[in-house]
Design a protein around this motif. Structure first.
Motif, PDB file in Angstrom:
ATOM      1  N   PHE A  93      35.629 -22.387  66.254  1.00 30.43           N
ATOM      2  CA  PHE A  93      35.505 -21.007  66.720  1.00 30.43           C
ATOM      3  C   PHE A  93      34.020 -20.710  66.903  1.00 30.43           C
ATOM      4  CE2 PHE A  93      34.961 -16.439  66.040  1.00 30.43           C
ATOM      5  CZ  PHE A  93      35.945 -15.899  66.845  1.00 30.43           C
ATOM      6  N   TYR A  94      33.665 -20.267  68.077  1.00 31.29           N
ATOM      7  CA  TYR A  94      32.282 -19.901  68.399  1.00 31.29           C
ATOM      8  C   TYR A  94      31.320 -21.047  68.056  1.00 31.29           C
ATOM      9  CZ  TYR A  94      29.156 -16.113  69.862  1.00 31.29           C
ATOM     10  OH  TYR A  94      28.282 -15.320  70.579  1.00 31.29           O
ATOM     11  N   GLY A  95      31.760 -22.265  68.349  1.00 35.05           N
ATOM     12  CA  GLY A  95      30.909 -23.427  68.152  1.00 35.05           C
ATOM     13  C   GLY A  95      30.817 -23.925  66.729  1.00 35.05           C
ATOM     14  N   ILE A 106      45.485 -19.005  62.982  1.00 38.38           N
ATOM     15  CA  ILE A 106      44.556 -19.934  63.614  1.00 38.38           C
ATOM     16  C   ILE A 106      43.658 -19.137  64.567  1.00 38.38           C
ATOM     17  CG2 ILE A 106      44.382 -21.919  65.162  1.00 38.38           C
ATOM     18  CD1 ILE A 106      47.277 -22.636  64.104  1.00 38.38           C
ATOM     19  N   PRO A 107      42.343 -19.197  64.407  1.00 41.21           N
ATOM     20  CA  PRO A 107      41.456 -18.439  65.314  1.00 41.21           C
ATOM     21  C   PRO A 107      41.696 -18.813  66.768  1.00 41.21           C
ATOM     22  CG  PRO A 107      40.233 -19.311  63.444  1.00 41.21           C
ATOM     23  CD  PRO A 107      41.598 -19.938  63.382  1.00 41.21           C
ATOM     24  N   ALA A 145      36.725 -16.039  60.356  1.00 41.26           N
ATOM     25  CA  ALA A 145      36.048 -16.471  61.575  1.00 41.26           C
ATOM     26  C   ALA A 145      35.113 -15.400  62.133  1.00 41.26           C
ATOM     27  CB  ALA A 145      37.073 -16.881  62.634  1.00 41.26           C
ATOM     28  N   ILE A 146      35.586 -14.138  62.185  1.00 41.26           N
ATOM     29  CA  ILE A 146      34.752 -13.074  62.745  1.00 41.26           C
ATOM     30  C   ILE A 146      33.575 -12.786  61.822  1.00 41.26           C
ATOM     31  CG2 ILE A 146      34.668 -10.626  63.347  1.00 41.26           C
ATOM     32  CD1 ILE A 146      37.557 -10.852  64.311  1.00 41.26           C
TER      33      ILE A 146
END
Length: 315
Positions: A93-95, A106-107, A145-146
């Motif tokens: 997620f986001y690299g 799951i993101p 994740a966020i």
């Protein structure tokens, strides 16, 4: 055994890595698994502990006999629909790689756009050297994740990540430590904004001044669950999926809780399901608290996020 084949004389021969992968891909495809070859390759990389470049180099090598049992079991589980992210324990997620378990959603790639929108909006209100830096709360953090991404992208920001599920918070803590953000994120167990309402639960976080609220809460209507992909319906946590009869219960509750906070957040950013963003944007508009409310579309052109911004601080 998926690691063997017979030659023309009926003698068992070891499959090559390529043959094992293609055989698994064929089996997965026959069981209705989407992107069967990609899934087979990911499982093969996982069971062998290889990088893709190594696999491409060694495709002609025999499949190791000591991995055959584990390989057969992984392919069986995937054929039944289990998400590969849970099987290998990771999703990017986001690299960044994030640990995932069946305790968390799951993101998804579209959530990266929510992060981008928050970064862009907040940077306008709080330039890089502004004091004090904003306090950001991620409600329903799941895997983290966020929150972890925001903390990693903006090290000066103060982050708080909350979730109703203690198991989800354990995963989020793991990911924060993995990305060296655990010292900058406070983790709170609680239901939506309740832990932050002054005098509500009398927690140490009650009355926290929230500058930015970001949330990707459950938004699937209860009646839609049966029609979801089996990977989602049968394996991902329903607590993090179902948002009531029409999927909007978490948003209604959070919007009702917003006026109870010490101060209204200057930024409120939500991820939503198909057909929901305009309804939630209207709820926010009725509060007359933000001077800009935008809807953001995802990679498929679907309206997916709502972000409300107040250009001037309120005291």
């Amino acid at each position: 055994m998926m690691g063997d084949r017979e030659d023309g004389n009926g003698t068992a021969q070891r499959l090559t890595l390529r043959e094992a992968m293609l055989g698994a891909a064929n089996e997965l495809s026959a069981q209705g698994v989407d992107e069967a070859r990609s899934n087979a390759e990911l499982l093969l990389l996982h069971v062998l502990g290889m990088e893709r470049s190594q696999l491409l180099r060694d495709f002609g090598e025999p499949f190791p006999a000591d991995k055959a049992e584990a390989w057969t079991e992984l392919v069986r589980r995937k054929a039944l629909g289990e998400p590969i992210q849970y099987m290998i324990g990771e999703q990017w997620f986001y690299g960044r790689p994030f640990a995932v378990t069946p305790a968390v959603l799951i993101p998804r790639p579209e959530t990266e756009l929510l992060v981008e929108a928050v970064l862009e909006a907040a940077d306008k209100l709080w330039p890089p050297e502004a004091e004090p830096a904003p306090t950001v709360v991620d409600v329903g953090t799941g895997s983290g994740a966020i929150a972890v991404t925001l903390a990693s992208q903006r090290p000066r920001w103060r982050l708080c990540a909350s979730d109703l599920s203690p198991d989800a918070l354990a995963v989020a803590r793991t990911n924060a430590a993995r990305h060296e953000a655990d010292g900058r994120i406070v983790f709170v167990q609680g239901d939506l904004l309740a832990p932050f309402v002054p005098g509500r639960d009398k927690t140490e976080h009650a009355g926290l001044r929230i500058d930015v609220l970001v949330s990707n809460p459950p938004y699937i209507p209860a009646a839609d669950m049966e029609g979801l992909q089996r990977e989602v319906r049968d394996y991902e946590p329903h607590l993090a999926l179902v948002g009531g009869e029409d999927g909007l219960d978490p948003y209604r509750r959070m919007i009702d809780q917003l006026p109870q906070l010490a101060v209204l957040p200057r930024i409120v950013a939500f991820e939503l399901g198909i057909g929901q963003p305009r309804l939630v944007a209207a709820m926010l508009e009725r509060m007359s608290a933000w001077d800009d409310i935008r809807i953001i579309t995802d990679y498929g052109g679907i309206e997916r996020h709502v972000i409300a911004t107040q250009s001037q601080p309120r005291e």
